[in-house]
Design an enzyme around this catalytic site. Structure first.
Site: not given
Length: 354
Positions: A181-183, A187
């Site tokens: 999960h990439c902040p 998403g």
């Protein structure tokens, strides 16, 4: 004499000596036996089966921490995106307002053509892939009845999980071929946007390295000018002349920092792609390899088609022209499969003969 002991002392004596009998005067009262059985059940529930190991204990202890991190990341996701857009936009504005006039007035026509062409190509590639990475769904397990091949059941979604699918606590969904999960995207990086994410990291790193190398001399001159202005009284310059050195120093420091940090992340993902695995699968495959090694066996990743084929599958290269049209130019093509089913090929087979 046992008859005169109170029930609690009798229980402790029986537990210590292990001489509680089901018959005779030494038998425990029914309510006490039920209480003791319930206490034993509570203790045994802490290690309810043989699968309990250090990872399960670690996850249980740090569950409150993970819960907090997930909710903070979910709440500030849009903030991270705005920060990323603002930083990238500031560098773009400086490139057009400050650097482009310097290039047009001091460089030769050949170098002007190079900087203008390469700079605009990098900007287009970064913008396109970041937009697609944030707006493209990573791919989720459908809510309706799924009858395809599964490898497990998600204990949080209570739904079947296809191969390479993992649950994201922040998105609260099972993501197809989840990487992480990439902040900065607000998403997950999954099956349908993994290529966009990697391409964004790659072209952003190239753009930062380009700014760092081509702007080195300008940075040194601007830094010396700022030091000189602090030591001696400065003549009356216009606002643009005062603002220019600070912009160049800001741009060079920011792009240099991002080049090293994001460059390391890009290299790490390149290694994973070459091996046909994601960040999560790297951890799983390492543990599986250790387990198989203890048995004297060698573990092979079933999704590793060979280094070149892994890149062809990941980038969607099906013919030679795709190296240009799908890799070096913006392309919105989708992956080969749907992320629900995966074909296993021999490791040395040329999956896509390009």
């Amino acid at each position: 004499m046992l008859r005169h002991l109170n029930p609690l002392l009798q229980l402790l004596r029986c537990v210590r000596l292990g001489t509680c009998s089901r018959r005779g005067r030494s038998r425990l009262p029914r309510w006490m036996a039920e209480l003791w059985a319930y206490m034993r059940l509570l203790v045994q529930s802490l290690y309810f089966n043989s699968l309990t190991d250090s990872d399960v204990i670690f996850d249980s202890i740090f569950e409150p921490v993970l819960f907090t991190v997930e909710h903070v990341t979910r709440s500030f996701g849009r903030v991270f995106v705005c920060v990323c857009v603002a930083l990238t936009g500031s560098i773009t504005v400086i490139a057009y307002v400050v650097l482009l006039p310097i290039v047009l007035t001091t460089y030769t026509p050949i170098w002007i053509a190079w900087h203008v062409t390469f700079g605009h190509w990098i900007i287009v590639m970064i913008t396109f892939h970041y937009y697609k990475a944030t707006k493209t769904s990573p791919g989720f397990v459908p809510f309706e009845k799924y009858e395809g091949p599964v490898v497990a059941v998600c204990k949080k979604c209570v739904m079947p999980k296809p191969a390479r699918t993992h649950h994201c606590g922040i998105c609260n969904r099972c993501v197809l071929k989840m990487d992480h999960h990439c902040p900065w995207m607000n998403g997950c990086v999954g099956h349908y946007n993994h290529r966009y994410f990697f391409s964004f990291c790659l072209f952003m790193t190239l753009g930062c390295v380009y700014c760092m190398i081509s702007g080195r001399n300008l940075f040194l001159d601007s830094y010396k000018a700022l030091e000189t202005s602090d030591e001696t009284p400065t003549p009356t310059y216009s606002f643009k002349d005062k603002f220019r050195p600070r912009c160049i120093v800001y741009m060079w420091v920011l792009t240099s920092t991002i080049a090293f940090v994001l460059g390391a992340l890009t290299c790490w993902h390149a290694v994973l792609i070459s091996k046909g695995e994601t960040s999560i699968e790297r951890h799983i495959n390492s543990k599986e390899a250790e387990r198989m090694a203890k048995k004297g066996k060698v573990y092979k990743n079933p999704h590793n088609y060979g280094r070149l084929n892994n890149w062809k599958v990941f980038l969607g290269v099906e013919k030679r022209s795709h190296w240009v049209t799908r890799v070096l130019l913006p392309s919105g093509h989708t992956p080969h499969n749907d992320g629900l089913t995966w074909n296993i090929f021999p490791l040395k087979k040329d999956l896509i003969p390009v």
